[in-house]
Design a protein around this motif. Structure first.
Motif, PDB file in Angstrom:
ATOM      1  N   ASP A  87       0.809  -1.216   0.000  1.00  0.00           N
ATOM      2  CA  ASP A  87       0.000   0.000   0.000  1.00  0.00           C
ATOM      3  C   ASP A  87       0.846   1.271   0.000  1.00  0.00           C
ATOM      4  OD1 ASP A  87      -2.490  -1.379   2.289  1.00  0.00           O
ATOM      5  OD2 ASP A  87      -2.200  -1.631   0.129  1.00  0.00           O
ATOM      6  N   CYS A  88       0.315   2.272  -0.675  1.00  0.00           N
ATOM      7  CA  CYS A  88       0.945   3.594  -0.689  1.00  0.00           C
ATOM      8  C   CYS A  88      -0.147   4.635  -0.875  1.00  0.00           C
ATOM      9  CB  CYS A  88       1.964   3.705  -1.822  1.00  0.00           C
ATOM     10  SG  CYS A  88       2.663   5.359  -2.038  1.00  0.00           S
ATOM     11  N   THR A  89      -0.230   5.578   0.024  1.00  0.00           N
ATOM     12  CA  THR A  89      -1.123   6.711  -0.164  1.00  0.00           C
ATOM     13  C   THR A  89      -0.293   7.985  -0.172  1.00  0.00           C
ATOM     14  OG1 THR A  89      -1.541   6.906   2.209  1.00  0.00           O
ATOM     15  CG2 THR A  89      -3.088   5.587   0.924  1.00  0.00           C
ATOM     16  N   TYR A  90      -0.806   8.971  -0.839  1.00  0.00           N
ATOM     17  CA  TYR A  90      -0.048  10.210  -0.985  1.00  0.00           C
ATOM     18  C   TYR A  90      -0.979  11.395  -0.795  1.00  0.00           C
ATOM     19  CZ  TYR A  90      -2.126  10.149  -5.642  1.00  0.00           C
ATOM     20  OH  TYR A  90      -3.015  10.113  -6.684  1.00  0.00           O
ATOM     21  N   ASP A  91      -0.385  12.518  -0.574  1.00  0.00           N
ATOM     22  CA  ASP A  91      -1.163  13.736  -0.405  1.00  0.00           C
ATOM     23  C   ASP A  91      -0.438  14.869  -1.110  1.00  0.00           C
ATOM     24  OD1 ASP A  91      -2.440  15.698   2.405  1.00  0.00           O
ATOM     25  OD2 ASP A  91      -3.136  15.445   0.350  1.00  0.00           O
ATOM     26  N   THR A  92      -1.107  15.496  -2.019  1.00  0.00           N
ATOM     27  CA  THR A  92      -0.577  16.655  -2.710  1.00  0.00           C
ATOM     28  C   THR A  92      -1.725  17.466  -3.276  1.00  0.00           C
ATOM     29  OG1 THR A  92       0.861  17.433  -4.497  1.00  0.00           O
ATOM     30  CG2 THR A  92      -0.315  15.383  -4.882  1.00  0.00           C
ATOM     31  N   SER A  93      -1.538  18.751  -3.367  1.00  0.00           N
ATOM     32  CA  SER A  93      -2.539  19.610  -3.980  1.00  0.00           C
ATOM     33  C   SER A  93      -2.198  19.891  -5.442  1.00  0.00           C
ATOM     34  CB  SER A  93      -2.655  20.925  -3.204  1.00  0.00           C
ATOM     35  OG  SER A  93      -1.391  21.555  -3.133  1.00  0.00           O
TER      36      SER A  93
END
Lengths: 115, 115
Positions: free
Chosen positions: B22-28
């Motif tokens: 699993d890999c989650t990311y956060d960016t705008s």
């Protein structure tokens, strides 16, 4: 094709000594990156260059660290004076800027131990 | 702020079975790239697969595929038909452009393939 080349592969030095790590990127690549990997902090980007010009050095921990890229085929990361907390694996990586994709290819790393 | 999260510090999988890391990311940012790297015990960082934020299809490279769910901001790596040689650390990474290119890596998942 040769990959990213780093030297030395292993370095053991005493606190206070100057350490110079070397990197030869993949021919034709226009980006070069220096990373540091430790168990505590993981993989950290220290600095990167584009066309031999330093673009972002915000990851360089302190003034004891400096990096240069005098030409497209060579870069150095210098630590002066070295401290035990600098012990880590230092990776150099390079990439070629392409639209929509920019994969970094890593060198084998330099294992640095500062006593 | 941009962030990469790998919530699985360690995983086991039986040889020949499939496994998802699993890999989650956060960016705008709207434009970004996602990468997976493998780091075997020998220490080198090996590029596996890339997914661009504008790519509509999931990336595949041999036994590796990337399950990209943009709305959920996840980029899971799927390894099919696991082999003993797949035992390694796996890192998810993200590149985005915010003035200058930035790269961050997750903390990694250690995969152990069982015979």
């Amino acid at each position: 094709d040769a990959g990213v080349i780093q030297s030395p592969r292993h370095e053991v030095t005493e606190m206070g000594q100057e350490v110079t790590l070397r990197c030869k990127p993949i021919s034709g690549h226009d980006y070069l990156f220096w990373y540091r990997q430790t168990m505590m902090r993981g993989l950290e980007l220290l600095i990167y260059f584009n066309n031999n010009v330093p673009i972002d050095d915000s990851g360089m921990p302190e003034d004891r660290f400096s990096a240069k890229m005098p030409n497209a085929s060579f870069s150095t990361l210098k630590i002066q004076p070295s401290e035990p907390r600098d012990s880590a694996v230092y990776f150099c990586a390079s990439s070629k800027h392409e639209l929509y994709q920019e994969t970094q290819y890593f060198g084998p790393g330099t294992r640095l131990l500062v006593l | 702020a941009q962030k990469i999260t790998q919530t699985q510090p360690g995983m086991f999988v039986q040889e020949k079975e499939a496994v998802t890391l699993d890999c989650t990311y956060d960016t705008s940012d709207q434009s970004y790239g996602l990468f997976w790297y493998k780091q075997p015990s020998s220490g080198e960082m090996i590029f596996l697969i890339y997914q661009g934020s504008y790519d509509e299809q999931n990336a595949t490279e041999g036994r590796y595929s990337l399950n990209f769910q943009k709305a959920r901001k996840s980029a899971n790596l799927v390894i099919s038909a696991s082999q003993l040689g797949d035992s390694a650390m796996y890192f998810c990474a993200m590149r985005w452009a915010s003035g200058t290119y930035k790269y961050i890596f997750g903390t990694g998942t250690r995969l152990k393939v069982l015979a």
